[in-house]
Design a protein around this motif. Sequence first.
Motif, PDB file in Angstrom:
ATOM      1  N   HIS A 187     -90.206  36.679 -16.165  1.00  0.00           N
ATOM      2  CA  HIS A 187     -91.306  36.784 -16.636  1.00  0.00           C
ATOM      3  C   HIS A 187     -91.906  38.146 -17.166  1.00  0.00           C
ATOM      4  N   HIS A 213     -93.676  41.024 -20.208  1.00  0.00           N
ATOM      5  CA  HIS A 213     -94.748  41.263 -21.340  1.00  0.00           C
ATOM      6  C   HIS A 213     -94.118  42.548 -22.095  1.00  0.00           C
ATOM      7  N   LYS A 253     -94.474  28.882 -25.090  1.00  0.00           N
ATOM      8  CA  LYS A 253     -95.220  29.215 -23.699  1.00  0.00           C
ATOM      9  C   LYS A 253     -96.623  28.766 -24.178  1.00  0.00           C
ATOM     10  N   HIS A 272     -96.102  31.258 -12.620  1.00  0.00           N
ATOM     11  CA  HIS A 272     -97.011  31.696 -11.614  1.00  0.00           C
ATOM     12  C   HIS A 272     -97.285  30.689 -10.356  1.00  0.00           C
ATOM     13  N   ASP A 280     -93.902  39.533 -14.322  1.00  0.00           N
ATOM     14  CA  ASP A 280     -94.858  39.611 -15.022  1.00  0.00           C
ATOM     15  C   ASP A 280     -95.308  40.857 -15.450  1.00  0.00           C
TER      16      ASP A 280
HETATM   17 ZN   LIG Z   1     -97.318  36.786 -18.089  1.00  0.00          ZN
END
Ligand SMILES: [Zn+2]
Length: 580
Positions: A105, A107, A333, A415, A479
């Motif tokens: 995960h 970004h 997503k 998460h 993340d």
């Molecule tokens: Zn995220």
Amino acid sequence: MAQTTMAIRGPLVGQLFLLFAALLGNACSSDHDSTRTIPTADVIVINADVHTSDVGQPKAEGFAVRDGKLVLVGADEDVRALAGDDTEIIDANGATVLPGFVDGHTHLVSGAGLATGVDLSEIEDKDEWLRIIAEKVATVPDGKWILGGGWDQNLSDGILPTKEMLDSVAPGNPVWLRDIDGHSYWANSFAIELAEVTADSRVPRGGVIVVSPDTGEPTGVFKEGARVLFDNAPGMSEATDTEAGIRSAMALANTLGVTTVHDMSYEIDAFLSVLESTDLTVRIWQGARRDGGAFPREEFVAIAEERERIRKLVAATGLTETKGPLFELGYVKFMVDGALSGYTALMKEPYADNPKADPAPRTTQNELIKMVEYAHGNDIPVSIHAIGDRAVSWALDALAASPSKPGMLPDRIEHIEVVTPDDVERFRSLGIVASMQPHHATCCVGNYVIDRIGRQRLPNAYVWRSMLDHGIPLVLGSDWPTSPFNPLIQIADAVLRETRLDGVVRPWDEGNTLTFEEALYGYTQAGANMTSWSDQIGSISAGKWADFVILNDKLATPVDRSLASAQVAATYLAGTKVFP
Ligand SMILES: [Zn+2]
């Protein structure tokens, strides 16, 4: 042909290999040198402590690479036998070698600022923030934007920073720094003037310009939607160029041993452009982001079409033949809720420290049910952001209402910071993957999570071990940029489960720790298993692309805190060095 050794694999495979080698040896070699039956390797790694993430052969001393792929994994002497005159021999000197990490995960685009600008993540002392910023300023021409961030006032004194603090170290550059969660930004006076922002500037609903009660002027912190006030500031679009950002984020990934990510940036054209210039050094399993709100059926037809368009474009480059899989649109997503820190996660019971908090869902339950149905109707797996136990329940409800079709890749929930035991059972019965980020637990349990959910619900938080014990596939990730990109920090967090409690860093709820091998699997093969690349990457196994990481030392056995500070010496993608 199984090109492996009798010592490591089962005796039958070994015997077949020797038989085959002998036959070939007799046919084409006059000196009966059976090793000449396998072509020599381009690269061999020897004298290594190899953890393969391959359950059939978890350890090895080395491996051989030819044409970008692993041709043999096993004992040193068997690997050495494949060295020819032109073979590059890498003597690991006993250091640990791991498969290229698969981060479940990321970004990449929003993290790009951290890769190119300043990175204040994990730093408590505000003077240290300013020292790092000053160091950056010294390397940047006057007038150029300085971006990045990762600051977290809760880690230091709990007080928001000010523009004056930045002015003291960066008088000649506009500075614009995102906080660790991406909810707030911190600017200096130069940036505020350049963007022509005043206390009276209009901001979108929910946005806040923090204003000093004494002067009536902006303090330098801009919350939520107020960030858009800086979008069109002079020089900002050049400073935040997406392609350049992707390149620097990938370069950073490679320094940390990351060779594959499940990314949520959804900047398809920028990624394809980097791919076409042959510069993609991280394999990208991309998600189509549909964050919050309702999207109609046609939207999912369009995503399926885009997936086909991308497949054709990537195939047309021919790069996958020499480097393996590189870029694919793999899933859509959704977001159900926010985060525990700001009381925006959806909980079944009230927050312990703010019982009146009543967060609105980003996507209603009915909208979610409809969108999962549309996605599955178009053979698109889904990934659902759900942090609170109610959000996780909603995600499971929607996945139960429209199960994916046979042959589709699994759906996943992201998460899962709090989950009730009955819902853990449902992950298993529905075949849903748990995608979790170890540092989201260790950073924050002692910091605010116990306050938010109370000690009673704490056993439902970050239940990594329970997931595995229930036979649920567990994928680990960062993340990034909300937590450290470094997989070794994340793996150490999963193994040690240490957080700051009552002022002391110590383990909590140790029943939910993972072993090193489990955490490594979660950060490699488990992530590959959620893609269509599971038999091509994710482990150091003969036949797979040679994605691997050489550490600068051997990891301690059993692993200890030193794991988090272990350094990557080199990273390889398809047998080619991508770092340093
Ligand atoms: Zn995220």
